[in-house]
Design a protein around this motif. Structure first.
Motif, PDB file in Angstrom:
ATOM      1  N   ASN A  34       0.814  -1.120  -0.090  1.00  0.00           N
ATOM      2  CA  ASN A  34      -0.092   0.235   0.012  1.00  0.00           C
ATOM      3  C   ASN A  34       0.535   1.185  -0.038  1.00  0.00           C
ATOM      4  OD1 ASN A  34      -2.188   1.679   0.135  1.00  0.00           O
ATOM      5  ND2 ASN A  34      -2.401   1.419   2.298  1.00  0.00           N
ATOM      6  N   LYS A  36       1.498   4.792  -0.866  1.00  0.00           N
ATOM      7  CA  LYS A  36       0.522   5.928  -1.270  1.00  0.00           C
ATOM      8  C   LYS A  36       0.601   6.359  -2.590  1.00  0.00           C
ATOM      9  CE  LYS A  36      -2.604   7.894   1.856  1.00  0.00           C
ATOM     10  NZ  LYS A  36      -2.241   6.896   3.049  1.00  0.00           N
ATOM     11  N   GLY A  37      -0.435   6.580  -3.262  1.00  0.00           N
ATOM     12  CA  GLY A  37      -0.402   7.052  -4.678  1.00  0.00           C
ATOM     13  C   GLY A  37      -0.165   5.988  -5.821  1.00  0.00           C
ATOM     14  N   THR A  38       0.325   4.629  -5.287  1.00  0.00           N
ATOM     15  CA  THR A  38       0.664   3.674  -6.160  1.00  0.00           C
ATOM     16  C   THR A  38      -0.886   3.120  -6.666  1.00  0.00           C
ATOM     17  OG1 THR A  38       2.488   3.356  -5.102  1.00  0.00           O
ATOM     18  CG2 THR A  38       1.632   1.549  -6.657  1.00  0.00           C
ATOM     19  N   LYS A  39      -1.140   3.029  -8.055  1.00  0.00           N
ATOM     20  CA  LYS A  39      -2.196   2.243  -8.475  1.00  0.00           C
ATOM     21  C   LYS A  39      -1.936   0.979  -9.019  1.00  0.00           C
ATOM     22  CE  LYS A  39      -4.757   6.156  -7.624  1.00  0.00           C
ATOM     23  NZ  LYS A  39      -5.653   6.218  -6.286  1.00  0.00           N
ATOM     24  N   LYS A  41      -3.154  -1.500 -11.984  1.00  0.00           N
ATOM     25  CA  LYS A  41      -3.478  -1.362 -13.436  1.00  0.00           C
ATOM     26  C   LYS A  41      -3.789  -2.877 -14.104  1.00  0.00           C
ATOM     27  CE  LYS A  41      -1.614   0.851 -17.482  1.00  0.00           C
ATOM     28  NZ  LYS A  41      -1.839   2.559 -17.414  1.00  0.00           N
ATOM     29  N   TYR A  74       1.064  -3.541 -10.152  1.00  0.00           N
ATOM     30  CA  TYR A  74       0.986  -2.769  -8.949  1.00  0.00           C
ATOM     31  C   TYR A  74       2.655  -2.439  -8.365  1.00  0.00           C
ATOM     32  CZ  TYR A  74      -0.026  -0.984  -4.400  1.00  0.00           C
ATOM     33  OH  TYR A  74      -0.042  -0.231  -2.857  1.00  0.00           O
ATOM     34  N   ASN A 104     -12.609  -0.737 -13.056  1.00  0.00           N
ATOM     35  CA  ASN A 104     -11.748   0.416 -12.798  1.00  0.00           C
ATOM     36  C   ASN A 104     -11.092   0.204 -11.237  1.00  0.00           C
ATOM     37  OD1 ASN A 104     -10.581   2.855 -12.029  1.00  0.00           O
ATOM     38  ND2 ASN A 104     -12.255   3.994 -11.586  1.00  0.00           N
ATOM     39  N   GLU A 106      -8.443   1.703 -10.420  1.00  0.00           N
ATOM     40  CA  GLU A 106      -7.668   2.835  -9.600  1.00  0.00           C
ATOM     41  C   GLU A 106      -8.445   3.531  -8.559  1.00  0.00           C
ATOM     42  OE1 GLU A 106      -5.986   5.627 -12.346  1.00  0.00           O
ATOM     43  OE2 GLU A 106      -4.976   3.976 -13.444  1.00  0.00           O
ATOM     44  N   GLN A 107      -9.603   3.155  -8.457  1.00  0.00           N
ATOM     45  CA  GLN A 107     -10.473   3.639  -7.216  1.00  0.00           C
ATOM     46  C   GLN A 107      -9.885   3.221  -5.827  1.00  0.00           C
ATOM     47  OE1 GLN A 107     -14.639   1.980  -7.136  1.00  0.00           O
ATOM     48  NE2 GLN A 107     -13.817   1.047  -8.791  1.00  0.00           N
ATOM     49  N   ASP A 109      -7.019   1.819  -3.222  1.00  0.00           N
ATOM     50  CA  ASP A 109      -5.572   2.044  -2.928  1.00  0.00           C
ATOM     51  C   ASP A 109      -4.796   0.963  -2.647  1.00  0.00           C
ATOM     52  OD1 ASP A 109      -5.486   4.805  -3.511  1.00  0.00           O
ATOM     53  OD2 ASP A 109      -6.464   5.386  -1.293  1.00  0.00           O
TER      54      ASP A 109
END
Ligand code: MG
Length: 375
Positions: A34, A36-39, A41, A74, A104, A106-107, A109
């Protein structure tokens, strides 16, 4: 539709650029979760499995199987997944493309939020169980790699308890059946497809070359319960250890009557797709066939097996024609089932993955993290 097609082409080109089947050594070393900011795909790509033999069951015959291969990336780590879609089950590369284009990730985290993410996947559309499984498997592979452990270990199973897998002998002419049985020498237990007119001939042909234990799958092929019971007695006398889906799933009372009178366990397959079906069918069958492609993946399969065992039902872990990706994923659950039919990857000529191995007929798990794919 135009939109979907554009997204599909975009997704395909991303995936084509990446290698299929491998993962970086970073996966072993990474314990950072986890970020932060890593998505996450998701990408996906259609693939066609070429079968070694024409495969015939009671309702159809085919030489190829369409699949969709997925990846979830990820933080530089990739999880691999797969949807296998034999045509008679209603999904296709087109329906999977349409479904996966709506996903999706990306929603979210945190890939560890498996419950949240997979509940969302299940809510996107009805059915599409194989497409859903392709996300579930890739996500489990990713999370296992982030932890650095295979799922059988995360779940706390003993890998020495994996079962032998059956090897499926399709309906065919006697000389071809004999040849297939000889080719399956390594396997300790064979699965016989029935439900056509030549049921006794199939068994007699196999018994002319081997006395190994057998399992039988009628794929809803018998329409008369008295005929079905007579054949089941014949199967039992010929060392067949269980029968799958003897009659059409709509014939609930007849299937329940058979279960009550059968000398061997009667397993629901086409009748029991998901967790909710298991509750409804608990008094109709004495066992259940769990398959990732029917039940949306590893998460629900684990729940189904747990529930079935607590209800005193037998569990067979099965598969479609699949690559080693989905087969290795299912195999992670195999130490806790009664029987396995995980020969799907052995039936194809063009497996792009390397994972679980069948050794001397036994499902043999490795210790690679995630679903157990090799570099
Ligand atoms: Mg079956």
């Amino acid at each position: 539709m135009k939109q979907n097609r554009r997204e599909f082409i975009k997704a395909t080109s991303i995936l084509t650029a990446a290698s299929i089947g491998g993962f970086s050594s970073k996966a072993f070393a990474t314990n950072i979760i986890n970020k932060k900011g890593t998505k996450m795909k998701l990408t996906f790509k259609p693939y066609t499995l070429e079968l070694k033999h024409t495969f015939t069951v009671a309702v159809s015959s085919r030489t190829t199987t369409p699949v969709m291969l997925t990846e979830i990336e990820y933080d530089g780590i990739k999880g691999y997944g797969e949807a296998s879609m034999p045509p008679y089950l209603g999904e296709s590369q087109e329906t999977a493309t349409k479904f996966l284009s709506k996903v999706n990730l990306e929603q979210f985290d945190d890939p560890f939020e498996l419950e949240n993410i997979l509940e969302y996947i299940d809510s996107i559309d009805e059915k599409n169980t194989a497409a859903k499984a392709s996300v579930d498997i890739a996500l489990h592979d990713l999370v296992g790699k982030l932890i650095g452990k295979p799922w059988y270990k995360i779940w706390g199973f003993d890998k020495s308890k994996t079962p032998f897998t059956t090897f499926t002998i399709g309906i065919d002419k006697p000389d071809i059946v004999r040849q297939k049985v000889k080719e399956a020498e390594e396997f300790k237990i064979l699965k016989v497809k029935m439900g056509k007119e030549n049921d006794r001939e199939m068994i007699e042909t196999i018994r002319s070359v081997t006395d190994k234990p057998l399992t039988a799958d009628a794929n809803q092929g018998w329409k008369d319960k008295h005929y079905a019971l007579e054949i089941i007695h014949y199967l039992s006398e010929n060392n067949v250890v269980y029968i799958e889906q003897p009659m059409p799933k709509e014939m609930v009372d007849e299937n329940a009557w058979l279960t009550k009178n059968s000398p061997i366990p009667v397993l629901g397959d086409e009748s029991i797709q998901r967790l909710s079906d298991l509750i409804k069918m608990k008094d109709v069958y004495s066992g259940v066939v769990v398959k990732l492609m029917k039940c949306t993946g590893m998460r629900e399969a684990h729940k189904m097996i747990t529930l079935a065992k607590s209800l005193g039902m037998k569990v067979m872990l099965g598969c479609m024609t699949e690559t080693s990706c989905a087969i290795s994923a299912a195999s992670q659950l195999s130490p806790i089932v009664d029987w396995a039919d995980l020969d799907g990857a052995l039936l194809i000529k063009n497996d792009p993955f390397d994972g679980m191995k069948v050794i001397d007929g036994k499902v043999t798990l490795n210790d690679n993290p995630g679903i157990g794919l090799s570099v």
